[in-house]
Enzyme design. Structure first.
Site, PDB file in Angstrom:
ATOM      1  N   VAL A 147       0.831  -1.210   0.000  1.00 32.27           N
ATOM      2  CA  VAL A 147       0.000   0.000   0.000  1.00 32.27           C
ATOM      3  C   VAL A 147       0.866   1.262   0.000  1.00 32.27           C
ATOM      4  CG1 VAL A 147      -2.078   0.958   1.002  1.00 32.27           C
ATOM      5  CG2 VAL A 147      -1.436  -1.355   1.559  1.00 32.27           C
ATOM      6  N   VAL A 158      15.945  -8.308  -3.127  1.00 30.06           N
ATOM      7  CA  VAL A 158      17.037  -7.358  -2.875  1.00 30.06           C
ATOM      8  C   VAL A 158      18.104  -8.014  -2.004  1.00 30.06           C
ATOM      9  CG1 VAL A 158      17.609  -5.155  -1.766  1.00 30.06           C
ATOM     10  CG2 VAL A 158      15.478  -5.384  -3.084  1.00 30.06           C
ATOM     11  N   ARG A 170       4.937  -3.308   8.354  1.00 33.08           N
ATOM     12  CA  ARG A 170       5.189  -2.709   9.661  1.00 33.08           C
ATOM     13  C   ARG A 170       5.156  -3.795  10.729  1.00 33.08           C
ATOM     14  NH1 ARG A 170       4.905   2.764   9.861  1.00 33.08           N
ATOM     15  NH2 ARG A 170       4.091   2.825  11.996  1.00 33.08           N
ATOM     16  N   HIS A 192     -29.449   9.210  -9.480  1.00 32.98           N
ATOM     17  CA  HIS A 192     -28.833   9.329 -10.801  1.00 32.98           C
ATOM     18  C   HIS A 192     -28.499  10.788 -11.072  1.00 32.98           C
ATOM     19  CE1 HIS A 192     -27.941   8.525 -14.983  1.00 32.98           C
ATOM     20  NE2 HIS A 192     -28.716   9.557 -15.306  1.00 32.98           N
TER      21      HIS A 192
HETATM   22  P1  FAD Z   1      -0.151   4.427  16.074  1.00 33.06           P
HETATM   23  O1  FAD Z   1      -0.887   5.306  15.146  1.00 33.06           O
HETATM   24  O2  FAD Z   1       1.199   3.963  15.684  1.00 33.06           O
HETATM   25  O3  FAD Z   1      -0.092   5.198  17.465  1.00 33.06           O
HETATM   26  C1  FAD Z   1       0.582   4.711  18.566  1.00 33.06           C
HETATM   27  C2  FAD Z   1       1.012   5.881  19.416  1.00 33.06           C
HETATM   28  O4  FAD Z   1       1.465   5.400  20.663  1.00 33.06           O
HETATM   29  C3  FAD Z   1       2.153   6.689  18.825  1.00 33.06           C
HETATM   30  O5  FAD Z   1       1.897   8.053  18.938  1.00 33.06           O
HETATM   31  C4  FAD Z   1       3.354   6.297  19.673  1.00 33.06           C
HETATM   32  O6  FAD Z   1       4.315   7.327  19.768  1.00 33.06           O
HETATM   33  C5  FAD Z   1       2.674   6.060  21.003  1.00 33.06           C
HETATM   34  N1  FAD Z   1       3.404   5.188  21.911  1.00 33.06           N
HETATM   35  C6  FAD Z   1       3.933   3.964  21.673  1.00 33.06           C
HETATM   36  N2  FAD Z   1       4.467   3.446  22.793  1.00 33.06           N
HETATM   37  C7  FAD Z   1       4.261   4.364  23.761  1.00 33.06           C
HETATM   38  C8  FAD Z   1       4.598   4.413  25.139  1.00 33.06           C
HETATM   39  N3  FAD Z   1       5.212   3.394  25.739  1.00 33.06           N
HETATM   40  N4  FAD Z   1       4.271   5.529  25.840  1.00 33.06           N
HETATM   41  C9  FAD Z   1       3.636   6.562  25.252  1.00 33.06           C
HETATM   42  N5  FAD Z   1       3.278   6.562  23.943  1.00 33.06           N
HETATM   43  C10 FAD Z   1       3.611   5.474  23.217  1.00 33.06           C
HETATM   44  N6  FAD Z   1      -4.343   3.274   7.759  1.00 33.06           N
HETATM   45  C11 FAD Z   1      -5.558   3.511   7.264  1.00 33.06           C
HETATM   46  O7  FAD Z   1      -6.542   2.975   7.778  1.00 33.06           O
HETATM   47  N7  FAD Z   1      -5.741   4.331   6.186  1.00 33.06           N
HETATM   48  C12 FAD Z   1      -4.705   4.938   5.580  1.00 33.06           C
HETATM   49  O8  FAD Z   1      -4.892   5.677   4.615  1.00 33.06           O
HETATM   50  C13 FAD Z   1      -3.398   4.713   6.084  1.00 33.06           C
HETATM   51  N8  FAD Z   1      -2.334   5.314   5.516  1.00 33.06           N
HETATM   52  C14 FAD Z   1      -1.093   5.090   6.052  1.00 33.06           C
HETATM   53  C15 FAD Z   1      -0.001   5.700   5.426  1.00 33.06           C
HETATM   54  C16 FAD Z   1       1.271   5.502   5.920  1.00 33.06           C
HETATM   55  C17 FAD Z   1       2.437   6.173   5.256  1.00 33.06           C
HETATM   56  C18 FAD Z   1       1.450   4.680   7.075  1.00 33.06           C
HETATM   57  C19 FAD Z   1       2.827   4.480   7.653  1.00 33.06           C
HETATM   58  C20 FAD Z   1       0.376   4.072   7.685  1.00 33.06           C
HETATM   59  C21 FAD Z   1      -0.905   4.263   7.177  1.00 33.06           C
HETATM   60  N9  FAD Z   1      -2.019   3.644   7.739  1.00 33.06           N
HETATM   61  C22 FAD Z   1      -3.262   3.862   7.206  1.00 33.06           C
HETATM   62  C23 FAD Z   1      -1.906   2.767   8.900  1.00 33.06           C
HETATM   63  C24 FAD Z   1      -2.283   3.546  10.168  1.00 33.06           C
HETATM   64  O9  FAD Z   1      -1.439   4.664  10.294  1.00 33.06           O
HETATM   65  C25 FAD Z   1      -2.178   2.645  11.386  1.00 33.06           C
HETATM   66  O10 FAD Z   1      -2.967   1.491  11.193  1.00 33.06           O
HETATM   67  C26 FAD Z   1      -2.668   3.361  12.625  1.00 33.06           C
HETATM   68  O11 FAD Z   1      -1.937   4.543  12.841  1.00 33.06           O
HETATM   69  C27 FAD Z   1      -2.552   2.452  13.848  1.00 33.06           C
HETATM   70  O12 FAD Z   1      -3.057   3.111  14.959  1.00 33.06           O
HETATM   71  P2  FAD Z   1      -2.538   2.800  16.432  1.00 33.06           P
HETATM   72  O13 FAD Z   1      -3.225   3.786  17.316  1.00 33.06           O
HETATM   73  O14 FAD Z   1      -2.663   1.368  16.709  1.00 33.06           O
HETATM   74  O15 FAD Z   1      -0.970   3.111  16.409  1.00 33.06           O
HETATM   75  P1  NAD Z   2       2.322  -3.918   2.965  1.00 33.39           P
HETATM   76  O1  NAD Z   2       2.208  -5.113   3.776  1.00 33.39           O
HETATM   77  O2  NAD Z   2       1.111  -3.296   2.386  1.00 33.39           O
HETATM   78  O3  NAD Z   2       3.285  -4.182   1.716  1.00 33.39           O
HETATM   79  C1  NAD Z   2       4.602  -4.607   1.865  1.00 33.39           C
HETATM   80  C2  NAD Z   2       5.058  -5.235   0.553  1.00 33.39           C
HETATM   81  O4  NAD Z   2       6.451  -5.447   0.626  1.00 33.39           O
HETATM   82  C3  NAD Z   2       4.404  -6.582   0.283  1.00 33.39           C
HETATM   83  O5  NAD Z   2       3.915  -6.613  -1.038  1.00 33.39           O
HETATM   84  C4  NAD Z   2       5.539  -7.574   0.500  1.00 33.39           C
HETATM   85  O6  NAD Z   2       5.430  -8.724  -0.293  1.00 33.39           O
HETATM   86  C5  NAD Z   2       6.729  -6.733   0.113  1.00 33.39           C
HETATM   87  N1  NAD Z   2       7.992  -7.169   0.693  1.00 33.39           N
HETATM   88  C6  NAD Z   2       8.214  -7.682   1.927  1.00 33.39           C
HETATM   89  N2  NAD Z   2       9.528  -7.946   2.088  1.00 33.39           N
HETATM   90  C7  NAD Z   2      10.145  -7.589   0.945  1.00 33.39           C
HETATM   91  C8  NAD Z   2      11.493  -7.591   0.498  1.00 33.39           C
HETATM   92  N3  NAD Z   2      12.475  -8.032   1.282  1.00 33.39           N
HETATM   93  N4  NAD Z   2      11.769  -7.157  -0.747  1.00 33.39           N
HETATM   94  C9  NAD Z   2      10.777  -6.699  -1.556  1.00 33.39           C
HETATM   95  N5  NAD Z   2       9.483  -6.681  -1.190  1.00 33.39           N
HETATM   96  C10 NAD Z   2       9.173  -7.102   0.046  1.00 33.39           C
HETATM   97  O7  NAD Z   2       3.149  -2.875   3.863  1.00 33.39           O
HETATM   98  P2  NAD Z   2       3.448  -1.333   3.668  1.00 33.39           P
HETATM   99  O8  NAD Z   2       3.144  -0.886   2.288  1.00 33.39           O
HETATM  100  O9  NAD Z   2       4.800  -1.126   4.233  1.00 33.39           O
HETATM  101  O10 NAD Z   2       2.405  -0.687   4.651  1.00 33.39           O
HETATM  102  C11 NAD Z   2       2.449  -0.991   6.055  1.00 33.39           C
HETATM  103  C12 NAD Z   2       1.096  -1.025   6.650  1.00 33.39           C
HETATM  104  O11 NAD Z   2       0.526   0.257   6.687  1.00 33.39           O
HETATM  105  C13 NAD Z   2       0.157  -1.945   5.919  1.00 33.39           C
HETATM  106  O12 NAD Z   2      -0.154  -3.022   6.746  1.00 33.39           O
HETATM  107  C14 NAD Z   2      -1.068  -1.148   5.640  1.00 33.39           C
HETATM  108  O13 NAD Z   2      -2.188  -1.767   6.166  1.00 33.39           O
HETATM  109  C15 NAD Z   2      -0.844   0.200   6.326  1.00 33.39           C
HETATM  110  N6  NAD Z   2      -1.151   1.243   5.342  1.00 33.39           N
HETATM  111  C16 NAD Z   2      -2.438   1.378   4.943  1.00 33.39           C
HETATM  112  C17 NAD Z   2      -2.761   2.309   3.983  1.00 33.39           C
HETATM  113  C18 NAD Z   2      -4.180   2.428   3.544  1.00 33.39           C
HETATM  114  O14 NAD Z   2      -5.063   1.915   4.230  1.00 33.39           O
HETATM  115  N7  NAD Z   2      -4.464   3.080   2.419  1.00 33.39           N
HETATM  116  C19 NAD Z   2      -1.775   3.107   3.415  1.00 33.39           C
HETATM  117  C20 NAD Z   2      -0.469   2.914   3.826  1.00 33.39           C
HETATM  118  C21 NAD Z   2      -0.168   1.981   4.797  1.00 33.39           C
END
Ligand code: FAD
Ligand code: NAD
Length: 475
Positions: free
Chosen positions: A191, A245, A279, A451
């Site tokens: 993603v 890789v 992740r 529509h």
């Molecule tokens: P997090 O958002 O990681 O929050 C955890 C928080 O806890 C952090 O602020 C951290 O600093 C804090 N923390 C950890 N340990 C401690 C501690 N011991 N004491 C105090 N604080 C602490 N998901 C979607 O559904 N839609 C999307 O479009 C989407 N886009 C994404 C794009 C990117 C680039 C990435 C990286 C992720 C994306 N995700 C998306 C995934 C989404 O961000 C995560 O699923 C979501 O943030 C998880 O929520 P969480 O609250 O479990 O953890």
């Molecule tokens: P992902 O699991 O979506 O994709 C990781 C990809 O890397 C997979 O296709 C996997 O086969 C590949 N891969 C793994 N090891 C590899 C290697 N050694 N060499 C080459 N390819 C390899 O993970 P992501 O894109 O890093 O995103 C992390 C998480 O964040 C996801 O679980 C996703 O749910 C969340 N996320 C969600 C959204 C959204 O909801 N639109 C957007 C961004 C991220």
């Protein structure tokens, strides 16, 4: 300030902060501790999603898509402009303002729900005591009747391509690039790879994505994945499947990536390399000895179906526990836990978690893929409707993609809906509701859709499952 609370939440991301707010709404005393630190040293609630995930990525996707449309579509509408260009600094400034408004909004929501927000680090001690370390180093011990762990996740690391924060970067790094790299390499066509690869491709970077598997988007319906790959290739995303890789090294020409594919050993040289291979749960410094909370072999906090851990009245939600790492999944878990703590009945229906990939065309699905239904042995029927046949999609100049609906033959139940096309992420909500209500294809067929809207495509796909589509020739 009292150091005793009904509920202490550790982590203020999209799983933790909704747990805290809902618990506050239910009349419980709540503290939410969050340690997210921005690059400028400031603390912010909102976790990965608001600070370095969902929100900033969507801001950049929007800016880059507008640029792309200005280049490729405006003339079709009869709109003529001078040369169109992008000011990356302004694009990043806008993104920063959106992130700030979103994270500061949480503080206002906390105030409304009487939640005490505490910036700093939380560590669970035995007996639901929580050691709280403030940014100035002051340590206090808080005690909670219940503790909710919501510590989230962090990028997985690839030993052959270690992050250096400058040239070999993670998803936060690629969100914050100050200028468009000439050559961008991405490891992982998941993603993040396709969303953030799309952003910088639209801004002019040459983008190569190296994916280890031979299958593109293996968790998506493969008809959708094939359609997506076709569009992404056309857009210039160079996705190389089956690429393993072995090394990434920094030299004076940039980062040299060595990998093998079917054709043998290959070399790729890029200016920036993003590692986006998934992740992993983040629990560093979260648990003291003797809390009774168990982690599984992959480091996830072990929970039951109601997100209760092995320790009494200690719960865990979001990316730190099993299931898809999605903000909305974490939010529902957080709310469920708050409800259960308050003595209410609450469940999360994991069968209806929607997936959305915010590319163009957008991809969204809920329920089972055709591959999963086939493997289950249940007899099924498929309805399909291409956006090319939608008047609204034509008016929007967005005719790529289709809606695919899978329903059971035995009782007509909708088993899965898969959309690739305009606003797929919005359209999927109706399908989610259908699954939540165990709706049949006939239920969707009988629902009147306005529509001309894109939502008619889902209606027509449901009709097409019984060869009753009106706006498309049934096959
Ligand atoms: P997090 O958002 O990681 O929050 C955890 C928080 O806890 C952090 O602020 C951290 O600093 C804090 N923390 C950890 N340990 C401690 C501690 N011991 N004491 C105090 N604080 C602490 N998901 C979607 O559904 N839609 C999307 O479009 C989407 N886009 C994404 C794009 C990117 C680039 C990435 C990286 C992720 C994306 N995700 C998306 C995934 C989404 O961000 C995560 O699923 C979501 O943030 C998880 O929520 P969480 O609250 O479990 O953890
Ligand atoms: P992902 O699991 O979506 O994709 C990781 C990809 O890397 C997979 O296709 C996997 O086969 C590949 N891969 C793994 N090891 C590899 C290697 N050694 N060499 C080459 N390819 C390899 O993970 P992501 O894109 O890093 O995103 C992390 C998480 O964040 C996801 O679980 C996703 O749910 C969340 N996320 C969600 C959204 C959204 O909801 N639109 C957007 C961004 C991220």
């Amino acid at each position: 300030m009292s150091d005793s609370y009904d509920v202490i939440v550790i982590g203020g991301g999209p799983a933790g902060y909704p747990a805290a707010i809902r618990a506050g709404q239910l009349g419980l005393t709540v503290a939410c501790i969050d340690g997210w630190k921005n690059r400028d040293g400031s603390y912010a609630f909102g976790g990965t999603c608001l600070n370095a995930g969902c929100i900033p990525s969507k801001a950049l996707l929007e800016s880059s898509e507008l640029l792309h449309r200005a280049h490729t579509e405006f003339a079709t509408h009869g709109i003529h402009t001078g040369p169109v260009s992008i000011d990356v600094a302004q694009m990043q400034k806008r993104k920063g303002a959106i992130v700030k408004a979103s994270t500061q909004g949480i503080l206002a929501l906390f105030k409304g729900a009487k939640v005490t927000g505490l910036a700093g680090h939380g560590r669970l001690l035995p007996g639901r005591q929580v050691e709280f370390t403030a940014p100035d180093g002051t340590v206090r011990t808080l005690s909670g009747k219940h503790v909710v762990l919501a510590s989230g996740s962090e990028p997985a690391r690839l030993p052959s391509a270690p992050f250096d924060g400058e040239n070999i970067i993670d998803s936060w790094g690629v969100l914050d690039l100050a200028e468009t790299p000439k050559r961008l390499g991405v490891i992982g066509a998941g993603v993040i790879g396709v969303e953030l690869g799309s952003v910088w491709r639209r801004l002019g970077a040459e983008v190569v994505i190296l994916e280890a598997l031979d299958t593109f988007l293996p968790t998506a319906d493969q008809q959708v994945a094939k359609e997506a790959l076709k569009h992404f290739n056309k857009q210039g995303l160079n996705i190389k499947l089956g690429a393993k890789v072995s090394a990434a090294t920094l030299g004076k020409d940039g980062v040299t990536v060595r990998y093998t594919d079917k054709a043998g050993e290959q070399t790729l040289v890029v200016d920036k390399l993003v590692v986006a291979i998934g992740r992993r749960p983040y629990t560093e410094g979260l648990l003291a000895e003797g809390t009774g909370v168990a982690l599984d072999a992959r480091g996830f906090v072990e929970v039951d179906e109601h997100c209760h851990t092995a320790a009494e009245n200690v719960w865990a939600v979001g990316d730190a526990v099993r299931g898809p790492m999605l903000a909305h999944k974490g939010k529902e878990e957080g709310v469920m836990v708050a409800e259960r703590i308050a003595g209410h009945h609450a469940e999360v229906n994991y069968k209806t978690v929607p997936s959305v990939i915010y590319t163009a065309p957008e991809i969204a699905w809920v329920g089972l893929t055709e591959e999963q239904v086939k493997a289950s042995g249940r007899e099924y029927k498929i309805g399909n409707f291409p956006f090319l046949a939608s008047g609204r999609a034509r008016a929007m100049e967005s005719t790529a993609g289709f809606v695919k609906l899978i329903a059971a033959v035995d009782n007509d139940e909708v088993l899965g809906v898969h959309i690739i096309g305009p606003m797929a992420g919005e359209l999927i909500a109706e399908a989610g509701l259908a699954l939540e209500y165990s709706a049949s294809a006939a239920d969707l067929q009988m629902t009147m859709h306005a529509h001309p809207t894109l939502s008619e495509a889902l209606h027509e796909a449901a009709l097409s499952a019984d060869k009753r589509a009106i706006d498309f020739i049934n096959r």
